[in-house]
Write a protein that holds these residues in place. Structure first.
Motif, mmCIF file in Angstrom:
data_model
loop_
_atom_site.group_PDB
_atom_site.id
_atom_site.type_symbol
_atom_site.label_atom_id
_atom_site.label_comp_id
_atom_site.label_asym_id
_atom_site.label_seq_id
_atom_site.Cartn_x
_atom_site.Cartn_y
_atom_site.Cartn_z
ATOM 1 N N PHE A 241 -19.320 113.437 97.812
ATOM 2 C CA PHE A 241 -19.228 115.049 97.773
ATOM 3 C C PHE A 241 -18.886 115.486 96.458
ATOM 4 C CE2 PHE A 241 -16.757 119.008 98.515
ATOM 5 C CZ PHE A 241 -17.720 119.618 99.211
ATOM 6 N N ASP A 242 -19.734 116.546 95.872
ATOM 7 C CA ASP A 242 -19.611 117.158 94.705
ATOM 8 C C ASP A 242 -18.445 118.109 94.670
ATOM 9 O OD1 ASP A 242 -19.599 118.443 92.155
ATOM 10 O OD2 ASP A 242 -21.935 117.785 91.745
ATOM 11 N N MET A 243 -17.279 117.875 93.882
ATOM 12 C CA MET A 243 -16.102 118.840 93.872
ATOM 13 C C MET A 243 -16.023 119.386 92.571
ATOM 14 S SD MET A 243 -13.470 116.355 95.718
ATOM 15 C CE MET A 243 -12.156 117.831 95.850
ATOM 16 N N GLU A 244 -17.248 119.680 91.821
ATOM 17 C CA GLU A 244 -17.206 120.304 90.435
ATOM 18 C C GLU A 244 -16.648 119.276 89.343
ATOM 19 O OE1 GLU A 244 -15.554 123.933 90.221
ATOM 20 O OE2 GLU A 244 -16.994 125.067 91.812
ATOM 21 N N ASP A 245 -15.452 118.994 89.200
ATOM 22 C CA ASP A 245 -14.997 118.160 88.352
ATOM 23 C C ASP A 245 -14.866 116.613 88.821
ATOM 24 O OD1 ASP A 245 -13.122 118.826 90.092
ATOM 25 O OD2 ASP A 245 -11.307 118.443 88.623
ATOM 26 N N LYS A 246 -14.934 116.499 90.026
ATOM 27 C CA LYS A 246 -14.954 115.332 90.754
ATOM 28 C C LYS A 246 -15.892 114.785 91.495
ATOM 29 C CE LYS A 246 -9.790 115.120 90.182
ATOM 30 N NZ LYS A 246 -9.630 114.067 89.491
ATOM 31 N N ILE A 247 -16.220 113.538 92.122
ATOM 32 C CA ILE A 247 -17.111 113.205 93.213
ATOM 33 C C ILE A 247 -16.318 112.558 94.242
ATOM 34 C CG2 ILE A 247 -18.809 111.715 93.988
ATOM 35 C CD1 ILE A 247 -19.667 113.989 92.362
ATOM 36 N N ASP B 41 -28.128 99.178 89.106
ATOM 37 C CA ASP B 41 -27.673 100.050 87.849
ATOM 38 C C ASP B 41 -26.418 100.813 88.285
ATOM 39 O OD1 ASP B 41 -30.204 99.228 86.538
ATOM 40 O OD2 ASP B 41 -31.252 100.992 87.638
ATOM 41 N N ILE B 42 -25.394 100.715 87.082
ATOM 42 C CA ILE B 42 -24.056 101.379 87.260
ATOM 43 C C ILE B 42 -24.363 102.848 87.230
ATOM 44 C CG2 ILE B 42 -21.979 101.649 86.727
ATOM 45 C CD1 ILE B 42 -22.019 98.849 85.510
ATOM 46 N N LEU B 43 -23.960 103.565 88.181
ATOM 47 C CA LEU B 43 -24.036 105.048 88.259
ATOM 48 C C LEU B 43 -22.471 105.696 87.874
ATOM 49 C CD1 LEU B 43 -25.948 105.667 91.437
ATOM 50 C CD2 LEU B 43 -26.925 105.230 89.308
ATOM 51 N N ALA B 44 -21.644 105.035 88.357
ATOM 52 C CA ALA B 44 -20.372 105.609 87.749
ATOM 53 C C ALA B 44 -19.325 104.292 87.937
ATOM 54 C CB ALA B 44 -19.887 106.460 88.950
ATOM 55 N N SER B 45 -18.268 104.431 87.034
ATOM 56 C CA SER B 45 -17.108 103.397 87.051
ATOM 57 C C SER B 45 -15.872 103.704 86.655
ATOM 58 C CB SER B 45 -17.811 102.319 85.820
ATOM 59 O OG SER B 45 -16.761 101.268 85.609
ATOM 60 N N ILE C 79 -16.221 112.617 84.244
ATOM 61 C CA ILE C 79 -16.446 112.036 82.956
ATOM 62 C C ILE C 79 -17.044 110.577 83.048
ATOM 63 C CG2 ILE C 79 -14.171 111.413 82.702
ATOM 64 C CD1 ILE C 79 -14.245 112.184 79.849
ATOM 65 N N ASN C 80 -16.637 110.071 84.140
ATOM 66 C CA ASN C 80 -17.058 108.673 84.380
ATOM 67 C C ASN C 80 -18.514 108.286 85.259
ATOM 68 O OD1 ASN C 80 -14.521 107.488 83.401
ATOM 69 N ND2 ASN C 80 -13.491 108.151 85.018
ATOM 70 N N LEU C 81 -19.071 109.518 85.362
ATOM 71 C CA LEU C 81 -20.531 109.394 85.818
ATOM 72 C C LEU C 81 -21.221 109.007 84.705
ATOM 73 C CD1 LEU C 81 -19.065 110.565 88.559
ATOM 74 C CD2 LEU C 81 -20.946 111.960 88.827
#
Length: 280
Positions: free
Chosen positions: A64-70, A99-103, A129-131
């Motif tokens: 779920f997209d929370m603007e500054d976070k997922i 493929d890495i999408l986020a870490s 920022i980690n996406l």
């Protein structure tokens, strides 16, 4: 319904029998979650790939997209015979091509203890920022532990009281202090300082809690204690003989020890700014 594309890849279970996993909620969820919600969770758990004996697995349900976070809703399943909990946990979101999408490394201390052969719903939050991509598509992602992840077999100790008749009026205070401490590793013995104070005769009183993460009674006959000031200079110290110090398995107990003037090096040190070490 859960799409298999959104589930963590686990080792293929061929001829080995899958373990039976049951739902284990934390205390908050137990109080607020309806029977209908619990039934839905059980349906989702039953749709997850089978878990092999000894495996610990994380399964993604939705993002779920929370603007500054997922926000990522997950289930964590413990297929081992030991209870587990986590500290710092590296997590990855990858697509079907790996493929890495986020870490991101998550602080998961609040997850608490997960008993053997149990599962619990949980939410993790990836900072934008980690996406590594603009959008995580609903039909092409899965979450998994990073390679360096490790679970911790811990024990939640219970306060068992006092060595004598002292401090009983403070039992609630000591229990609250215990509950704020991080969980202790199974097999470890831990000492935490509750309070230090300078007495009128210049001796130093130390009130400390011993937690026993072992399966047997812990008895102490000697205890090394060093007190250091803010600059790391020794204020007092020695190896002290102690009596009647014993803590039952998976319990915690409060003790009060006094360092006499003979063992104090710096009588002018501000004891409120000093640290106590139970080692030489």
């Amino acid at each position: 319904m859960i799409s298999n594309d959104n589930l963590i890849e686990s080792n293929t279970i061929l001829e080995k029998e899958a373990v039976n996993i049951v739902l284990h909620l934390n205390e908050y969820d137990k109080g607020v979650m309806s029977d209908f919600q619990k039934e839905l969770i059980m349906e989702e758990l039953n749709e997850l790939p089978p878990l092999e004996d000894g495996q610990v697995c994380i399964n993604g349900i939705y993002t779920f997209d929370m603007e500054d976070k997922i926000e990522v809703s997950v289930y964590i399943r413990n297929g081992s015979s030991k209870q587990i909990n986590f500290h710092k946990v590296p997590l990855l979101i990858v697509n079907k091509n790996d493929d890495i999408l986020a870490s991101q490394t998550m602080d998961m201390k609040d997850f608490g203890i997960l008993p053997p052969f149990c599962a619990r719903p949980y939410k993790v939050y990836f900072d934008k920022i980690n996406l590594l991509v603009d959008v995580i598509t609903n039909d092409d992602w899965k979450i998994q532990f990073g390679k360096s992840v490790s679970t911790v077999n811990t024990v939640k100790t219970k306060f068992e009281g006092f060595p004598g008749d002292d401090h009983h009026e403070l039992e609630g205070t000591f229990t609250k202090f215990l509950n704020k401490l991080p969980l202790i590793k199974a097999g470890d013995v831990n000492i935490e300082v509750f309070k230090t104070l300078r007495c009128v005769d210049d001796s130093i009183s130390i009130v400390f809690m011993i937690r026993n993460g072992c399966d047997t009674i812990v008895k102490l006959e000697t205890l090394p204690i060093v007190i250091k000031d803010e600059d790391g200079e020794i204020v007092a110290g020695g190896v002290f003989d102690i009596e009647n110090v014993n803590v039952n398995p998976h319990k915690a107990k409060i003790y009060d020890f006094t360092i006499t003037e003979d063992y104090i090096v710096n009588k002018d040190a501000d004891i409120n700014n000093c640290k106590v070490y139970f080692r030489m």
